[in-house]
Design an enzyme around this catalytic site. Structure first.
Site, short mmCIF file in Angstrom:
data_model
loop_
_atom_site.label_atom_id
_atom_site.label_comp_id
_atom_site.label_asym_id
_atom_site.label_seq_id
_atom_site.Cartn_x
_atom_site.Cartn_y
_atom_site.Cartn_z
N ARG A 1 6.21 5.32 -16.91
CA ARG A 1 6.15 6.77 -17.01
C ARG A 1 4.72 7.15 -17.43
O ARG A 1 4.09 6.44 -18.22
CB ARG A 1 7.13 7.30 -18.06
N GLU B 1 3.80 15.49 -13.25
CA GLU B 1 3.89 15.09 -11.85
C GLU B 1 4.32 16.30 -11.04
O GLU B 1 5.35 16.89 -11.37
CB GLU B 1 4.92 13.97 -11.67
N HIS C 1 4.88 8.80 -7.60
CA HIS C 1 6.13 8.32 -8.19
C HIS C 1 7.10 7.86 -7.10
O HIS C 1 8.18 8.44 -6.92
CB HIS C 1 6.77 9.40 -9.07
O1 LIG Z 1 14.26 4.65 -11.76
C1 LIG Z 1 13.36 5.28 -12.28
O2 LIG Z 1 13.44 5.70 -13.43
C2 LIG Z 1 12.13 5.56 -11.55
O3 LIG Z 1 11.21 6.08 -12.08
C3 LIG Z 1 12.02 5.19 -10.14
O4 LIG Z 1 10.70 5.19 -9.68
#
Ligand SMILES: O=C(O)C(=O)CO
Length: 327
Positions: free
Chosen positions: A243, A272, A291
């Site tokens: 993240r 994002e 992402h």
């Molecule tokens: O599964 C998740 O949390 C993701 O961020 C996928 O990219």
């Protein structure tokens, strides 16, 4: 079962990077009476009563108290994806609603993405591709030397399912693998991928590539800041598939501008998408993807299947494979 007998499911996620595709809706419709947000808003009282579950992914629309108050029979929120930092778990649990996630479905595609970013950055794929299509045809590969991933040192921060899958892949590149995790893996697991447990400081100092694979929690927010970036080699690359908020982004911009580290490859940022005038977008030693760690046909379906199995378990009062609890 006739459609009207199926439990009502609200689809929250439209748009974003993982928009619900038609085939996904069909999959959901096998088990649920699927209700869109638009349908709920048009007939809040009747639709609200029908909804027992919500299917959600890294969504932009938030699940807030107002929505939960309008769903008196809601039992479960099935997150399609592993990260649940976009959900207020404490508030949701106060409504007696369970939250589930899909750790199995995301592991391979996210690990692939980490490798793809590492290779792309090391071999300057984005720059190379831009040169190849530019009007200037007077270029030489020797002007664009990359570095090899093979036999380089990879530091993995976060050795859960995804981190471990990264290690399995990195082994095929004969990489020296260091890892840091809250809990150390067993000797057998370490040996199977040739990974050595390391303190954070040593990992940062020794790695050619540092890959972030931790969940975002209050403990991991800004885990990588000025101090940590300062410990990294000036030749090192930071890769983030977890993240954005795990990195202090201002400190990263400074480190990239000052060449404290060589490069960054980021599938995640905050926010994002980044505002178009964000300094990270102006640097040529950064690769940013939107992402897309699990944005594959296979992962999208596996996530939906895992989320469906979780939600049905809750509705049938069976043990729930992947329930997430507030910390
Ligand atoms: O599964 C998740 O949390 C993701 O961020 C996928 O990219």
């Amino acid at each position: 079962m006739a459609e009207q007998e199926l439990p009502g499911l609200l689809i929250m996620d439209v748009g974003g990077t993982h928009g619900v595709q038609e085939s996904l809706a069909l999959l959901l419709k096998k088990h649920f009476c699927v209700i869109t947000m638009k349908e709920l808003l048009e007939n809040k009282k009747e639709m609200g009563k029908k909804i027992q579950s919500i299917f959600v992914s890294e969504c932009r629309p938030t699940i807030d108290e107002e929505l939960l108050e309008s769903l008196p029979n809601l039992k479960v929120i099935g997150n399609s994806g592993v990260g649940v930092d976009h959900l207020n778990l404490k508030m949701i649990s106060n409504f007696g609603v369970k939250v589930t996630n899909t750790p199995h479905a995301v592991a391979d595609s996210t690990a692939d993405m980490g490798m793809a970013l590492m290779l792309a950055s090391a071999r300057r794929l984005v720059e190379g591709s831009q040169i190849a299509v530019s009007p200037d045809t007077n270029y030489f590969a020797a002007d664009w030397l990359g570095v090899e991933v093979t036999r380089a040192t990879l530091g993995i921060i976060g050795m859960g399912r995804i981190g471990y899958k990264v290690a399995q892949r990195a082994r095929a590149f004969e990489m020296k693998i260091l890892y840091h995790n809250r809990n150390r893996r067993s000797k057998e697991e370490e040996q199977a991928v040739g990974a050595c447990y390391s303190e954070m400081e040593d990992l940062l100092q020794q790695s050619d590539f540092v890959m972030l694979v931790v969940n975002l929690t209050p403990e991991t927010e800004k885990l990588i800041g000025k101090k940590e970036l300062g410990l990294m080699k000036p030749t090192a690359t930071l890769i983030n598939i977890s993240r954005g908020a795990v990195i202090d982004q201002d400190a990263l911009v400074e480190a990239l501008q000052n060449k404290t580290i060589k490069a960054a490859a980021l599938d995640v940022t905050y926010p994002e998408p980044l505002p178009r005038n964000h300094p990270l977008l102006k640097l040529n030693n950064v690769i940013i993807t939107p992402h897309i760690g699990t944005a594959t046909v296979q992962a999208t379906h596996m996530k939906a299947e895992e989320a469906i199995a979780n939600m049905l378990s809750v509705l049938k009062c069976h043990p729930v494979p992947s329930e997430v609890f507030p910390q």
